[in-house]
Write an enzyme that holds these catalytic residues in place. Structure first.
Site, mmCIF file in Angstrom:
data_model
loop_
_atom_site.group_PDB
_atom_site.id
_atom_site.type_symbol
_atom_site.label_atom_id
_atom_site.label_comp_id
_atom_site.label_asym_id
_atom_site.label_seq_id
_atom_site.Cartn_x
_atom_site.Cartn_y
_atom_site.Cartn_z
ATOM 1 N N HIS A 103 0.879 -1.179 0.000
ATOM 2 C CA HIS A 103 0.000 0.000 0.000
ATOM 3 C C HIS A 103 0.915 1.228 0.000
ATOM 4 O O HIS A 103 2.041 1.168 0.518
ATOM 5 C CB HIS A 103 -0.818 -0.060 1.294
ATOM 6 N N ASP A 147 3.291 -4.687 8.106
ATOM 7 C CA ASP A 147 2.107 -3.838 7.991
ATOM 8 C C ASP A 147 0.891 -4.760 8.146
ATOM 9 O O ASP A 147 0.553 -5.517 7.233
ATOM 10 C CB ASP A 147 2.123 -3.144 6.614
ATOM 11 N N GLN A 151 -4.264 -5.030 6.925
ATOM 12 C CA GLN A 151 -5.259 -6.000 6.443
ATOM 13 C C GLN A 151 -5.176 -7.320 7.201
ATOM 14 O O GLN A 151 -6.168 -8.028 7.318
ATOM 15 C CB GLN A 151 -5.049 -6.282 4.938
ATOM 16 N N LYS A 168 -9.962 -0.775 10.788
ATOM 17 C CA LYS A 168 -10.069 -1.963 9.933
ATOM 18 C C LYS A 168 -10.364 -3.216 10.734
ATOM 19 O O LYS A 168 -10.477 -4.305 10.193
ATOM 20 C CB LYS A 168 -8.784 -2.133 9.132
ATOM 21 N N CYS A 224 -4.926 2.483 -3.473
ATOM 22 C CA CYS A 224 -3.674 3.033 -2.900
ATOM 23 C C CYS A 224 -2.523 2.058 -3.090
ATOM 24 O O CYS A 224 -1.681 1.900 -2.187
ATOM 25 C CB CYS A 224 -3.824 3.378 -1.423
#
Ligand code: PMP
Length: 406
Positions: free
Chosen positions: A122, A199, A202, A225, A363
């Site tokens: 991203h 990261d 998600q 999220k 993104c």
């Protein structure tokens, strides 16, 4: 175990209508809906004990401070970190990565050093590193991906060298849904004493976010999220790194003593929490994590696996639909295009049927460039979605195709 109707009833927004039709919310990769308990927790802060944390000697400030620190403990336990001091509240994943990129760059990066990221990242895990590399004369190296959307591990091995100072990769691709082999990526980097940032924007809402078993050096994610409020996120960092890194921002609360000549910093985690933090958001996030645990992470994983299986089967049967991201290791995200139909047209028409999908680059422009496309339509599912909603998506897509055939 709650039934699907009971679960859906926990999320007030899911019962609303859009253009007179029931909302079919398939944009969970962008942000998830909030269960009533999260809305109530935030509401409760402002209606019963709102007061600035860590400052006052009065009752409300004590309650707010305690609830904020309870939320930190909930995050620690949820991601299985060793210590509460390793959990820093931030405004979100983007804020977390910018903060680490700045601090890490200041402390460790010299001209000629290299940072490795993947082609699946991203923008939030690209641009902060680019900015830091520009400032420090360092270089960004990219792990390529294959046609299925998986990283090419052998190419990763070739990129690692004595110049590598950090590896920063996503746990799960937001554009394609691919789950990366983070454990192998971390083990390999660690064999060369290279730290790794994951990261988890998600990854955290689907499956495991166990920092102890991953053994990552940093793990970042956003509250919104994982069914929590917006404006709150997390940095997990191993104590060793957080102790060595300089703070990203200066201000109130992050200091120990201040004189015009010299300031000394507060202990962890406060050294990284300058100014009034989003304590209501943190408390809401704590409630969201409680909610996830009440449903059960394994239950969520198996419900989403079933949704992905059904959606893949349903959509793959549609003539002219191409799925991007076909790895066998993926979460419930289906990125697709219809032949000769622009993704925005598909998204706009589906919207008129009450079906919310995301369109565009998500993104992640480099992912789109890798496939030579401008963007995709993305349906991102989570455990409160149903098979009926997938059928509605399938029927909706068939309708879009038939409109363009006329
Ligand atoms: N990384 C990934 C993989 C993401 O999916 C997102 C959000 N789409 C981000 C980073 C940025 O998260 P936020 O906008 O909450 O800071």
């Amino acid at each position: 175990m709650k039934t699907i109707s009971e679960i859906r009833a926990d999320f007030p927004v899911l019962s609303r209508q859009v253009y007179g039709r029931p909302l079919v919310y398939l944009d969970n990769g962008a942000t998830t809906q909030k269960p009533r308990c999260v809305i109530d927790a935030v509401n409760n802060v402002y209606t019963t004990y709102n007061s600035n944390i860590h400052r006052g000697v009065h009752a409300l400030s004590d309650i707010a401070s305690e609830e904020y620190e309870n939320a930190r403990e909930k995050v620690r336990s949820f991601i299985n970190a060793a210590k509460k001091e390793e959990i820093i509240f931030t405004p979100g994943t983007t804020g977390s990565i910018n903060s680490i990129a700045f601090s890490f760059g200041e402390r460790y990066i010299r001209p000629g050093d290299e940072i490795i990221i993947s082609h699946l990242e991203h923008h939030a895990n690209i641009v902060p590193w680019q900015m830091m590399c520009e400032r420090k004369g360092a270089r960004l190296r990219i792990i390529p991906i294959d046609d299925t959307g998986e990283i090419i591990f052998d190419e990763y091995l070739k990129l690692l060298s004595e110049k590598t100072k950090l590896v920063s990769v996503t746990q799960v691709s937001n554009a394609l849904g691919t789950v990366l082999p983070v454990r192998e990526i971390i083990d390999t980097a660690h064999s060369g004493n290279i730290p790794v940032l994951i990261d988890g924007a998600q990854g955290v809402q689907h499956g495991t976010a166990d920092v102890a078993s991953m053994d990552c050096d940093f793990y970042v994610f956003s509250g919104h999220k994982i069914y929590g409020p917006t404006g709150i996120g997390i940095i997990y960092g191993k104590e060793k790194w957080l102790t060595e890194l300089p703070p990203y921002q200066g201000g109130g609360d992050m200091v120990d003593t201040v004189t015009f000549e010299k300031t000394t910093y507060n202990e962890l985690p406060f050294k990284f929490e300058a100014g009034t933090m989003n304590f209501a958001g943190a408390i809401g996030l704590g409630s969201a994590l409680d909610y996830v645990l009440s449903i059960g992470r394994e239950n969520i994983e198996s419900m989403e696996k079933e949704l992905l299986r059904y959606a893949t089967e349903r959509l793959s049967g549609i003539r002219g639909l191409r799925v991007y991201g076909t790895s066998g290791r993926k979460i419930a995200i289906i990125s697709f295009l219809l032949s000769n139909i622009h993704q925005y047209d598909t998204g706009l028409i589906l919207d008129k049927m009450g079906i919310a999908v995301r369109t565009g680059t998500h993104c992640a422009q480099p992912v789109m460039s890798r496939y030579g496309i401008e963007g995709t339509v993305r349906a991102s599912l989570c455990f409160y979605n149903t098979m009926e909603e997938i059928d509605m998506l399938g029927t909706g897509i068939e309708k879009v195709i038939s409109m363009f055939e006329k």
